[in-house]
Design a protein around this motif. Structure first.
Motif, PDB file in Angstrom:
ATOM      1  N   GLY A  46       0.810  -1.209   0.000  1.00 39.99           N
ATOM      2  CA  GLY A  46       0.000   0.000   0.000  1.00 39.99           C
ATOM      3  C   GLY A  46       0.844   1.261   0.000  1.00 39.99           C
ATOM      4  N   LYS A  47       0.179   2.395  -0.131  1.00 39.38           N
ATOM      5  CA  LYS A  47       0.879   3.675  -0.114  1.00 39.38           C
ATOM      6  C   LYS A  47       1.471   3.906   1.263  1.00 39.38           C
ATOM      7  CE  LYS A  47      -1.716   6.160  -3.593  1.00 39.38           C
ATOM      8  NZ  LYS A  47      -2.552   7.326  -3.885  1.00 39.38           N
ATOM      9  N   GLU A  48       2.773   4.170   1.264  1.00 42.41           N
ATOM     10  CA  GLU A  48       3.531   4.422   2.489  1.00 42.41           C
ATOM     11  C   GLU A  48       3.393   3.291   3.504  1.00 42.41           C
ATOM     12  OE1 GLU A  48       2.573   8.296   4.012  1.00 42.41           O
ATOM     13  OE2 GLU A  48       3.044   9.264   2.118  1.00 42.41           O
ATOM     14  N   GLY A  49       3.078   2.087   3.042  1.00 38.73           N
ATOM     15  CA  GLY A  49       2.995   0.934   3.926  1.00 38.73           C
ATOM     16  C   GLY A  49       1.737   0.854   4.770  1.00 38.73           C
ATOM     17  N   ARG A  50       0.719   1.590   4.383  1.00 38.45           N
ATOM     18  CA  ARG A  50      -0.499   1.652   5.207  1.00 38.45           C
ATOM     19  C   ARG A  50      -1.237   0.323   5.266  1.00 38.45           C
ATOM     20  NH1 ARG A  50      -2.199   7.499   3.084  1.00 38.45           N
ATOM     21  NH2 ARG A  50      -0.920   8.684   4.520  1.00 38.45           N
ATOM     22  N   ILE A  51      -1.347  -0.376   4.149  1.00 36.74           N
ATOM     23  CA  ILE A  51      -2.063  -1.657   4.151  1.00 36.74           C
ATOM     24  C   ILE A  51      -1.269  -2.698   4.937  1.00 36.74           C
ATOM     25  CG2 ILE A  51      -2.914  -3.539   2.704  1.00 36.74           C
ATOM     26  CD1 ILE A  51      -3.644  -1.427   0.613  1.00 36.74           C
ATOM     27  N   ALA A  52       0.042  -2.721   4.760  1.00 37.19           N
ATOM     28  CA  ALA A  52       0.880  -3.654   5.519  1.00 37.19           C
ATOM     29  C   ALA A  52       0.754  -3.385   7.015  1.00 37.19           C
ATOM     30  CB  ALA A  52       2.339  -3.528   5.081  1.00 37.19           C
ATOM     31  N   THR A  57      -1.554  -4.733  12.359  1.00 33.76           N
ATOM     32  CA  THR A  57      -2.369  -4.326  13.504  1.00 33.76           C
ATOM     33  C   THR A  57      -3.471  -5.332  13.798  1.00 33.76           C
ATOM     34  OG1 THR A  57      -1.922  -1.993  13.042  1.00 33.76           O
ATOM     35  CG2 THR A  57      -3.823  -2.485  14.429  1.00 33.76           C
ATOM     36  N   VAL A  58      -4.143  -5.793  12.752  1.00 36.31           N
ATOM     37  CA  VAL A  58      -5.214  -6.777  12.933  1.00 36.31           C
ATOM     38  C   VAL A  58      -4.661  -8.082  13.501  1.00 36.31           C
ATOM     39  CG1 VAL A  58      -6.886  -8.209  11.690  1.00 36.31           C
ATOM     40  CG2 VAL A  58      -6.726  -5.778  11.182  1.00 36.31           C
ATOM     41  N   VAL A  59      -3.535  -8.525  12.971  1.00 33.56           N
ATOM     42  CA  VAL A  59      -2.941  -9.782  13.422  1.00 33.56           C
ATOM     43  C   VAL A  59      -2.432  -9.656  14.858  1.00 33.56           C
ATOM     44  CG1 VAL A  59      -1.051 -11.402  13.005  1.00 33.56           C
ATOM     45  CG2 VAL A  59      -2.412 -10.564  11.110  1.00 33.56           C
TER      46      VAL A  59
END
Length: 82
Positions: A46-52, A57-59
């Protein structure tokens, strides 16, 4: 954790068959490694690592609920010189 990460990642990529998730448990931490097709790496980061960061966070929240430390790593298999 593996099934949670696999569900999240397969929903994000164009090629869900190219998703490979491995889980390694140690004494104090569990490491979940995500490997996807080369075309889908950007979709996972993702952009700037947002999705990663959102996946991590969820995990981590799911791991905290089970009193486990979990980390997520995105592995690339690029063998081409850069």
């Amino acid at each position: 954790m593996k099934s949670l990460v696999e569900l999240l990642v397969k929903a994000l990529v164009d090629n869900p068959d190219g998703v490979n998730v491995t889980e390694t448990s140690g004494n104090s931490i569990t490491v979940v490694e995500i490997s996807v097709a080369a075309d889908d790496v950007g979709k996972i980061i993702g952009k700037e690592g947002r999705i990663a960061n959102a996946i991590r966070t969820v995990v981590k929240a799911a791991g905290a609920k089970q009193n486990k430390k979990v980390t997520v790593e995105i592995v690339t298999d690029d063998k081409q010189p850069q």
